[in-house]
Design a protein around this motif. Structure first.
Motif, PDB file in Angstrom:
ATOM      1  N   VAL A  43      21.002  25.978  51.153  1.00 28.16           N
ATOM      2  CA  VAL A  43      21.949  25.016  50.601  1.00 28.16           C
ATOM      3  C   VAL A  43      23.345  25.225  51.181  1.00 28.16           C
ATOM      4  N   MET A  89      20.408  26.942  66.325  1.00 28.98           N
ATOM      5  CA  MET A  89      19.269  26.033  66.265  1.00 28.98           C
ATOM      6  C   MET A  89      19.111  25.404  64.897  1.00 28.98           C
ATOM      7  N   VAL A  90      19.788  25.919  63.876  1.00 25.50           N
ATOM      8  CA  VAL A  90      19.782  25.242  62.585  1.00 25.50           C
ATOM      9  C   VAL A  90      21.139  24.622  62.316  1.00 25.50           C
ATOM     10  N   SER A  91      21.777  24.152  63.359  1.00 26.60           N
ATOM     11  CA  SER A  91      23.000  23.352  63.298  1.00 26.60           C
ATOM     12  C   SER A  91      24.240  24.090  62.828  1.00 26.60           C
ATOM     13  N   ARG A 128      15.451  24.665  53.917  1.00 32.63           N
ATOM     14  CA  ARG A 128      16.852  24.634  54.334  1.00 32.63           C
ATOM     15  C   ARG A 128      17.761  25.308  53.314  1.00 32.63           C
ATOM     16  N   PRO A 182      13.629  23.087  59.795  1.00 31.62           N
ATOM     17  CA  PRO A 182      15.094  23.150  59.816  1.00 31.62           C
ATOM     18  C   PRO A 182      15.662  23.318  61.224  1.00 31.62           C
ATOM     19  N   SER A 183      14.825  23.787  62.171  1.00 33.15           N
ATOM     20  CA  SER A 183      15.344  23.919  63.533  1.00 33.15           C
ATOM     21  C   SER A 183      15.225  22.619  64.316  1.00 33.15           C
ATOM     22  N   TYR A 196       2.490  24.269  63.251  1.00 32.87           N
ATOM     23  CA  TYR A 196       3.789  24.885  63.554  1.00 32.87           C
ATOM     24  C   TYR A 196       3.602  26.355  63.917  1.00 32.87           C
ATOM     25  N   ASN A 224       8.536  30.578  55.583  1.00 32.49           N
ATOM     26  CA  ASN A 224       8.426  29.413  54.709  1.00 32.49           C
ATOM     27  C   ASN A 224       9.699  29.072  53.950  1.00 32.49           C
ATOM     28  N   ARG A 236      15.013  18.244  68.430  1.00 27.17           N
ATOM     29  CA  ARG A 236      16.117  17.560  67.763  1.00 27.17           C
ATOM     30  C   ARG A 236      16.859  16.595  68.665  1.00 27.17           C
ATOM     31  N   LEU A 272      11.071  30.699  60.740  1.00 25.38           N
ATOM     32  CA  LEU A 272      10.844  29.593  59.817  1.00 25.38           C
ATOM     33  C   LEU A 272       9.369  29.416  59.521  1.00 25.38           C
TER      34      LEU A 272
END
Lengths: 186, 169
Positions: free
Chosen positions: A74, A146-148, A72, B109-110, B133, A69, B31, A65
């Motif tokens: 879609v 980790m991104v749900s 999120r 996003p993490s 970051y 860059n 989170r 990430l």
């Protein structure tokens, strides 16, 4: 000031520090060899590789990430595209393609053009149940968690077992939204 | 030293005590609300104990994020207030400013949240937070001795962070 645009996989791959490909392949081979000696059971080795991949994935996602860059995604379709085009390119230097979408858009296949982990590798008869590249399925599962996104990643085709390509199936189980972690009465 | 300007309504902010150090403090949360890092460079007033302070900060940001996303006039979907959102989805605020400080925020996003509190004259700190970051990735995520989800105890990260923050305009 508008946020910076996402960078392409090639650009990032060119800018990060790289190691010798053969060193990488041989190191991975040595790890699998040692796991087979220690654990003896092929199923156990598969599970251990997946767990190692998971531990890598939960840290790898932050590097991905930060360097690429991307904002999120879609939907899951975009996620799969980003993994194949940016992720694999950035970390392994290979391109992958996404195929075989199912009707819901929750399950797809990622096909690798070439796989640097398996250069010089041949599976002997005693290890026919082994998923040699199982670490990759753990990495994807860990990173997406980790991104749900809870996913299930399995190998469909494996060239070491006689198929003609490397194909991973990524299935989205559910998306876990963020919840307020503290209890109200504390 | 504080100087009250004749035409100003609110008192001018205190000048930084450490030469060149413009930031007051910094928080990093994950989170689950665990405060991974709290750095303090210039904070004259402490009102709460650290646990309460962290919870307050996390709760504030959680609610602000939820509120700003729901109030978005350009977004098509109409979720209910209080329904949890996926990190990064929808619009997200990136700073607020009072007469005495500016709080800049970035969420990845993490789920890693970076909060930097500075003096109100600083400009847009989004690029700064992105750089921090990257520092986090280099010194913390890639550190084999660090367990994800626990507070960061890495001297090298703290040093690099201090050095970088000192250079913020």
């Amino acid at each position: 000031m508008p946020p910076a645009a996402p960078r392409s996989g090639d650009a990032i791959f060119a800018s990060v520090e790289r190691v010798n490909a053969e060193l990488f392949t041989l190191t991975y081979g040595a790890i699998v060899r040692q796991l087979l000696t220690d654990l003896e059971e092929v199923e156990e080795v598969n599970k251990q590789l997946d767990q190692m991949g998971y531990n890598i994935g939960i840290r790898l996602i932050d590097e991905f990430l930060a360097k690429s860059n991307v904002s999120r995604c879609v939907d899951f379709k975009e996620t799969a595209e980003v993994i194949a085009k940016v992720g694999f390119k950035m970390f392994l230097g290979v391109t992958a393609s996404v195929t075989n979408w199912d009707a819901d858009g929750t399950c797809c296949s990622i096909v690798l053009d070439d796989n640097p982990l398996v250069d010089f590798v041949e599976l002997p008869d005693t290890c026919q149940g082994l998923y040699y590249c199982n670490i990759l399925s753990g990495v994807i599962r860990g990173a997406l968690e980790m991104v749900s996104m809870k996913t299930e990643v399995t190998w469909i085709r494996d060239m070491l077992r006689g198929d003609d390509a490397y194909e991973l199936q990524v299935k989205l189980l559910n998306q876990v939204p963020e919840e307020y972690p503290y209890k109200d009465d504390e | 030293m504080q100087f009250f300007g004749g035409s100003e309504i609110s008192p001018s902010p205190p000048t930084p005590t450490t030469a060149g150090n413009n930031a007051h403090m910094m928080y990093v949360f994950n989170r689950n609300g665990v405060c991974l890092l709290y750095r303090e460079w210039n904070r004259p007033l402490h009102t709460l104990n650290p646990q309460q302070d962290h919870k307050l900060m996390f709760g504030l940001l959680f609610s602000l994020k939820s509120l700003t996303a729901k109030m978005d006039p350009t977004s098509a979907e109409k979720g209910n207030l209080g329904v949890p959102q996926l990190p990064g989805q929808g619009c997200s605020f990136h700073c607020f400013r009072t007469n005495t400080y500016k709080l800049s925020f970035m969420e990845t996003p993490s789920g890693i949240k970076f909060i930097l509190v500075t003096n109100p004259r600083t400009g847009d700190l989004r690029e700064t937070l992105k750089y921090i970051y990257n520092l986090y990735v280099e010194y913390v995520a890639k550190n084999p001795l660090y367990t994800p989800g626990t507070p960061i105890r890495c001297e090298l990260f703290n040093t690099a962070l201090d050095q970088y923050v000192r250079s913020i305009a």
